[in-house]
Design an enzyme around this catalytic site. Structure first.
Site, PDB file in Angstrom:
ATOM      1  CG  ASP A   1       6.367   3.887  -1.444  1.00 25.69           C
ATOM      2  OD1 ASP A   1       7.255   3.138  -1.884  1.00 25.69           O
ATOM      3  OD2 ASP A   1       5.809   4.767  -2.133  1.00 25.69           O
TER       4      ASP A   1
ATOM      5  CG  ASN B   1       5.800  -3.967  -5.740  1.00 25.43           C
ATOM      6  OD1 ASN B   1       5.393  -4.055  -4.592  1.00 25.43           O
ATOM      7  ND2 ASN B   1       5.928  -2.779  -6.347  1.00 25.43           N
TER       8      ASN B   1
HETATM    9  C1  IPE Z   1       3.211   0.215  -3.059  1.00 21.24           C
HETATM   10  O1  IPE Z   1       4.403   0.876  -3.301  1.00 21.24           O
HETATM   11  C2  IPE Z   1       3.469  -1.220  -2.746  1.00 21.24           C
HETATM   12  C3  IPE Z   1       4.159  -1.511  -1.494  1.00 21.24           C
HETATM   13  C4  IPE Z   1       4.491  -0.637  -0.576  1.00 21.24           C
HETATM   14  C5  IPE Z   1       4.467  -2.889  -1.262  1.00 21.24           C
HETATM   15  P1  IPE Z   1       4.971   1.095  -4.780  1.00 21.24           P
HETATM   16  O2  IPE Z   1       6.248   1.829  -4.625  1.00 21.24           O
HETATM   17  O3  IPE Z   1       5.021  -0.195  -5.494  1.00 21.24           O
HETATM   18  O4  IPE Z   1       3.855   2.002  -5.457  1.00 21.24           O
HETATM   19  P2  IPE Z   1       3.965   2.983  -6.705  1.00 21.24           P
HETATM   20  O5  IPE Z   1       4.599   2.213  -7.818  1.00 21.24           O
HETATM   21  O6  IPE Z   1       4.817   4.145  -6.297  1.00 21.24           O
HETATM   22  O7  IPE Z   1       2.562   3.408  -6.977  1.00 21.24           O
HETATM   23  C1  IPE Z   2       8.445   0.013  -0.793  1.00 16.06           C
HETATM   24  O1  IPE Z   2       9.588   0.747  -1.110  1.00 16.06           O
HETATM   25  C2  IPE Z   2       8.713  -1.470  -0.761  1.00 16.06           C
HETATM   26  C3  IPE Z   2       8.149  -2.208  -1.898  1.00 16.06           C
HETATM   27  C4  IPE Z   2       7.371  -1.716  -2.818  1.00 16.06           C
HETATM   28  C5  IPE Z   2       8.503  -3.621  -2.009  1.00 16.06           C
HETATM   29  P1  IPE Z   2       9.973   1.066  -2.606  1.00 16.06           P
HETATM   30  O2  IPE Z   2      10.863  -0.016  -3.087  1.00 16.06           O
HETATM   31  O3  IPE Z   2       8.778   1.295  -3.448  1.00 16.06           O
HETATM   32  O4  IPE Z   2      10.792   2.398  -2.431  1.00 16.06           O
HETATM   33  P2  IPE Z   2      10.766   3.669  -3.390  1.00 16.06           P
HETATM   34  O5  IPE Z   2       9.332   4.072  -3.534  1.00 16.06           O
HETATM   35  O6  IPE Z   2      11.345   3.252  -4.695  1.00 16.06           O
HETATM   36  O7  IPE Z   2      11.590   4.703  -2.682  1.00 16.06           O
HETATM   37 MG    MG Z   3       7.701   2.924  -3.899  1.00 21.42          MG
END
Ligand code: IPE
Ligand code: IPE
Ligand code: MG
Length: 252
Positions: free
Chosen positions: A30, A78
């Protein structure tokens, strides 16, 4: 747990060559978006930077005694992101698989995907299938990529298959227990994760490996995923080795 004869059952007493490192590490990668934002760049720039980190982490596994690495690439939630971001991510997955296929095959990495493939684009699914087939004979690091994965969705899909088996008479409802149910999960050939790491400072699991992580150790670290390194993974593995896992018992 697993009925697969070639995969040994989880055994917390025989971990790494070093003795007490995690055998299975799962990572919630993340922070890509924030990493890009901090540089004044679009979110996809962060996803590309994040994808580049995966290779170093996979390559570090044998040296750390990690046999199984599971990474969360895209959750069932997502899809709620903008169409631009979702399409960009799907493109990235396709390109990543094509680009890394040869390297993964020659580095003795066995790749598996977990999650629901039905909602994924046919071209991407074809590449995922190919990568699984091309690396099926490898017995080095077991890399599992969670793509369109959600723990609740996985349990729901598993329950549906289980219910079908009951309905068609191949499963006796009285036999359903903690050993039977996980055989229907996407992870049926994998041991449970010993250590779950989440980058980016968020202390939540966001629907990742709900059943499997019941007794995992957790590390929530501030590093954003594109800044994560093999060295940091090494430190977390060492720290894991100093933890006392009790599994509900009392140390005597
Ligand atoms: C969790 O991260 C999913 C992945 C890393 C693929 P998210 O960024 O989607 O999670 P939330 O929305 O902060 O809980
Ligand atoms: C994790 O990074 C990757 C996916 C969930 C696909 P994020 O896209 O959630 O990055 P932040 O949390 O917005 O910084
Ligand atoms: Mg995230």
């Amino acid at each position: 747990m697993s009925k697969n004869p070639d995969i040994p059952l989880q055994d917390s007493g025989s971990l790494s060559p070093g003795g007490d490192g995690p055998r299975h590490v799962a990572i919630i990668m993340d922070g890509n978006g924030r990493w890009a934002q901090a540089r004044g760049r679009p979110r996809l720039f962060g996803h590309h930077a994040g994808a580049k980190r995966v290779r170093e982490v996979v390559e570090a596994c044998p040296g750390l005694g990690i046999e199984y690495l599971t990474i969360f690439a895209f959750s069932t939630e997502n899809w709620k992101r903008t169409q631009t971001e979702v399409a960009g991510l799907m493109n990235l997955f396709r390109r990543y698989i094509s680009r890394e296929m040869a390297a993964l095959a020659t580095r003795n990495v066995r790749v598996r995907f977990i999650g629901d493939r039905l909602r994924l684009d046919a071209k991407l699914v074809k590449l995922m299938d190919r990568l699984e087939v091309e690396t099926a004979g490898n017995d080095g690091t077991h890399l599992t990529v969670a793509l369109n994965y959600g723990g609740r969705d996985e349990v729901a899909r598993a329950t549906k298959r289980l219910a079908h088996d009951v309905a068609n008479g191949t499963l006796n409802p009285e036999e359903v227990d903690e050993e039977t149910l996980p055989r229907y999960l996407d992870t049926y050939v994998l041991p449970d994760p010993d250590l779950v790491i989440r980058t980016s400072g968020e202390a939540r699991i966001s629907n990742f490996l709900l059943w499997q992580s019941a007794y995992s150790e957790y590390e929530f670290i501030d590093t954003l995923w594109p800044d994560f390194t093999a060295a940091e993974l090494g430190r977390l593995c060492e720290k894991f080795g100093r933890r006392e896992r009790r599994f509900g018992t009392v140390k005597t």
